[in-house]
Design a protein around this motif. Sequence first.
Motif, PDB file in Angstrom:
ATOM      1  N   VAL A 256      -3.906  -1.003   8.397  1.00  0.00           N
ATOM      2  CA  VAL A 256      -3.401  -1.808   7.163  1.00  0.00           C
ATOM      3  C   VAL A 256      -3.572  -1.543   6.080  1.00  0.00           C
ATOM      4  CG1 VAL A 256      -2.383  -4.038   7.790  1.00  0.00           C
ATOM      5  CG2 VAL A 256      -1.013  -2.814   6.665  1.00  0.00           C
ATOM      6  N   LEU A 257      -4.816  -2.172   5.936  1.00  0.00           N
ATOM      7  CA  LEU A 257      -5.834  -2.104   4.552  1.00  0.00           C
ATOM      8  C   LEU A 257      -6.114  -1.224   4.860  1.00  0.00           C
ATOM      9  CD1 LEU A 257      -7.681  -5.981   5.493  1.00  0.00           C
ATOM     10  CD2 LEU A 257      -5.418  -4.922   4.122  1.00  0.00           C
ATOM     11  N   THR A 258      -6.173  -0.196   5.277  1.00  0.00           N
ATOM     12  CA  THR A 258      -6.423   1.017   5.190  1.00  0.00           C
ATOM     13  C   THR A 258      -5.556   2.661   5.398  1.00  0.00           C
ATOM     14  OG1 THR A 258      -7.737   1.915   6.805  1.00  0.00           O
ATOM     15  CG2 THR A 258      -9.510   0.504   5.942  1.00  0.00           C
ATOM     16  N   CYS A 259      -4.388   1.833   5.188  1.00  0.00           N
ATOM     17  CA  CYS A 259      -3.866   3.426   5.613  1.00  0.00           C
ATOM     18  C   CYS A 259      -3.527   4.325   4.431  1.00  0.00           C
ATOM     19  CB  CYS A 259      -2.068   2.785   5.637  1.00  0.00           C
ATOM     20  SG  CYS A 259      -1.975   1.299   4.583  1.00  0.00           S
ATOM     21  N   TYR A 260      -3.291   5.095   5.323  1.00  0.00           N
ATOM     22  CA  TYR A 260      -2.972   6.981   4.295  1.00  0.00           C
ATOM     23  C   TYR A 260      -4.633   7.508   4.050  1.00  0.00           C
ATOM     24  CZ  TYR A 260       1.755   4.607   3.644  1.00  0.00           C
ATOM     25  OH  TYR A 260       2.674   3.949   3.838  1.00  0.00           O
ATOM     26  N   GLY A 261      -5.897   7.029   4.840  1.00  0.00           N
ATOM     27  CA  GLY A 261      -6.895   7.404   3.972  1.00  0.00           C
ATOM     28  C   GLY A 261      -7.708   5.706   3.528  1.00  0.00           C
ATOM     29  N   ALA A 262      -9.061   5.403   3.705  1.00  0.00           N
ATOM     30  CA  ALA A 262     -10.100   4.832   2.327  1.00  0.00           C
ATOM     31  C   ALA A 262     -10.817   5.850   2.847  1.00  0.00           C
ATOM     32  CB  ALA A 262     -10.363   3.470   2.737  1.00  0.00           C
ATOM     33  N   LYS A 263     -11.924   6.110   1.519  1.00  0.00           N
ATOM     34  CA  LYS A 263     -13.022   6.146   0.501  1.00  0.00           C
ATOM     35  C   LYS A 263     -14.003   5.321   2.108  1.00  0.00           C
ATOM     36  CE  LYS A 263     -13.134   7.540  -3.917  1.00  0.00           C
ATOM     37  NZ  LYS A 263     -13.412   7.151  -5.437  1.00  0.00           N
ATOM     38  N   PRO A 264     -15.314   6.509   2.525  1.00  0.00           N
ATOM     39  CA  PRO A 264     -16.251   5.787   3.424  1.00  0.00           C
ATOM     40  C   PRO A 264     -16.792   4.084   2.642  1.00  0.00           C
ATOM     41  CG  PRO A 264     -16.375   7.950   3.062  1.00  0.00           C
ATOM     42  CD  PRO A 264     -15.085   7.753   1.626  1.00  0.00           C
TER      43      PRO A 264
ATOM     44  N   PRO B  17       0.611  -1.055   0.287  1.00  0.00           N
ATOM     45  CA  PRO B  17      -0.025  -0.202  -0.460  1.00  0.00           C
ATOM     46  C   PRO B  17       0.459   1.107   0.257  1.00  0.00           C
ATOM     47  CG  PRO B  17      -1.145  -1.156   1.168  1.00  0.00           C
ATOM     48  CD  PRO B  17       0.650  -2.606   1.434  1.00  0.00           C
ATOM     49  N   GLN B  18       2.456   1.202   0.868  1.00  0.00           N
ATOM     50  CA  GLN B  18       3.384   2.767   0.836  1.00  0.00           C
ATOM     51  C   GLN B  18       2.955   2.988  -0.802  1.00  0.00           C
ATOM     52  OE1 GLN B  18       7.431   1.814   1.806  1.00  0.00           O
ATOM     53  NE2 GLN B  18       6.564   3.074   3.464  1.00  0.00           N
ATOM     54  N   LYS B  19       3.250   2.136  -1.396  1.00  0.00           N
ATOM     55  CA  LYS B  19       3.293   2.655  -2.848  1.00  0.00           C
ATOM     56  C   LYS B  19       3.104   2.894  -3.792  1.00  0.00           C
ATOM     57  CE  LYS B  19       4.540   1.011  -8.088  1.00  0.00           C
ATOM     58  NZ  LYS B  19       3.830  -0.213  -8.637  1.00  0.00           N
ATOM     59  N   TYR B  20       1.369   3.914  -2.733  1.00  0.00           N
ATOM     60  CA  TYR B  20      -0.076   4.660  -3.553  1.00  0.00           C
ATOM     61  C   TYR B  20       0.108   4.724  -2.130  1.00  0.00           C
ATOM     62  CZ  TYR B  20      -0.342   1.228  -7.095  1.00  0.00           C
ATOM     63  OH  TYR B  20       0.554   0.549  -8.585  1.00  0.00           O
ATOM     64  N   LYS B  21       0.912   5.892  -1.283  1.00  0.00           N
ATOM     65  CA  LYS B  21       0.323   6.833  -0.399  1.00  0.00           C
ATOM     66  C   LYS B  21       0.245   7.741  -0.932  1.00  0.00           C
ATOM     67  CE  LYS B  21       2.858   9.226   2.970  1.00  0.00           C
ATOM     68  NZ  LYS B  21       4.313   8.542   4.252  1.00  0.00           N
ATOM     69  N   ASP B  22       0.454   8.137  -1.952  1.00  0.00           N
ATOM     70  CA  ASP B  22       0.729   9.573  -2.746  1.00  0.00           C
ATOM     71  C   ASP B  22      -0.468   9.914  -3.440  1.00  0.00           C
ATOM     72  OD1 ASP B  22       2.237  11.216  -0.139  1.00  0.00           O
ATOM     73  OD2 ASP B  22       3.842  10.403  -1.367  1.00  0.00           O
ATOM     74  N   ASN B  23      -1.062   8.265  -4.174  1.00  0.00           N
ATOM     75  CA  ASN B  23      -1.816   8.324  -5.373  1.00  0.00           C
ATOM     76  C   ASN B  23      -2.797   8.206  -5.265  1.00  0.00           C
ATOM     77  OD1 ASN B  23      -2.746   7.813  -7.854  1.00  0.00           O
ATOM     78  ND2 ASN B  23      -1.059   7.341  -8.578  1.00  0.00           N
ATOM     79  N   GLU B  24      -3.673   9.341  -4.590  1.00  0.00           N
ATOM     80  CA  GLU B  24      -4.894   8.836  -4.310  1.00  0.00           C
ATOM     81  C   GLU B  24      -5.906   7.777  -5.296  1.00  0.00           C
ATOM     82  OE1 GLU B  24      -9.311  11.024  -2.850  1.00  0.00           O
ATOM     83  OE2 GLU B  24      -7.087  12.122  -3.493  1.00  0.00           O
TER      84      GLU B  24
END
Length: 311
Positions: free
Chosen positions: A198-206, A115-122
Amino acid sequence: MKVFLNNVSYQNNYNKPLKNNINFNGNNFLDLSESEIRKRAKESITPWNFIGQGTVAKVFKIKDTDYCVRVPHYSMDRFSYRCTKDISAEDKINHIVAKLGFGATIMKFFKGITPQKYKDNEFSRDKLQKQISEMPISSYTNLLHQIAEAADNEMLFDFSGGNLIVDTENKKLTAIDFYKMPADNPRPIRPLTEMYQVLTCYGAKPDIGKKIYENIVTAALEEFKPKIIPCMDLELFDFIYLLSRRNTDHKLSGKETISQHIDKYYNIRDSVSYCLDSLKQIKKNEIRTQNEFPELEINIAKLKRLMNKIK
């Protein structure tokens, strides 16, 4: 997931033997001589085989194998002085199959991305999390069992976005970084909450976050089903903390006020706590007596409904 066997009593999982899933049969890379393993590992340290890196090490794919080599930054030129396949239970939990010199290790290679790969790519992060939310419950069960097995060996999951490999093709979630519980500063083990974070890290849509949350609840409650021995001690099923963590992601809707939501949350939490206590007691009785308890399924369904009231 473990199934009851006739005349077999439940034992605390902290004493169960560690499984070894590495296949040493056939034409396997690990069947090579130690000198050949060192040679091929060293030859893999090239830009073309580079997989990624963290703060302390770089990882390279070993060509034509299902393994990779992890080399600390300080030992890039010195790691190949030794090789041993004598590894500990802690090493196995971290997917290590052999150790080289100066902290370098050979590990099982897992296909996928972190998931870290897309940390800054929403956009890409939303797509990945949607794929995670659509994985079967067995994918979540497998991840839960990994964390539980580590807990059996007093190890903790470092649940950051760079320590989970998501294989969307094969629907697999693999945790890759566990560390020994510090004796002088232990932290609580909260497997369900760690999975959610960890599965919703960096934010997830509701809607995606809610689906992942519900899948975790379902996977956890599978462990309470009749004739199933849970993967870990019942006290480690942190439904209350998971509920609280999900509640922090709640978005007010309609005419609901903050005060109304807070009152609603505490009412749900109290009901969950009461139902969970009952469920654990029934499950303990079933394990101890090997008898059927029809109310087990009733309480599982009730707890699931209560947990899912948090939107």
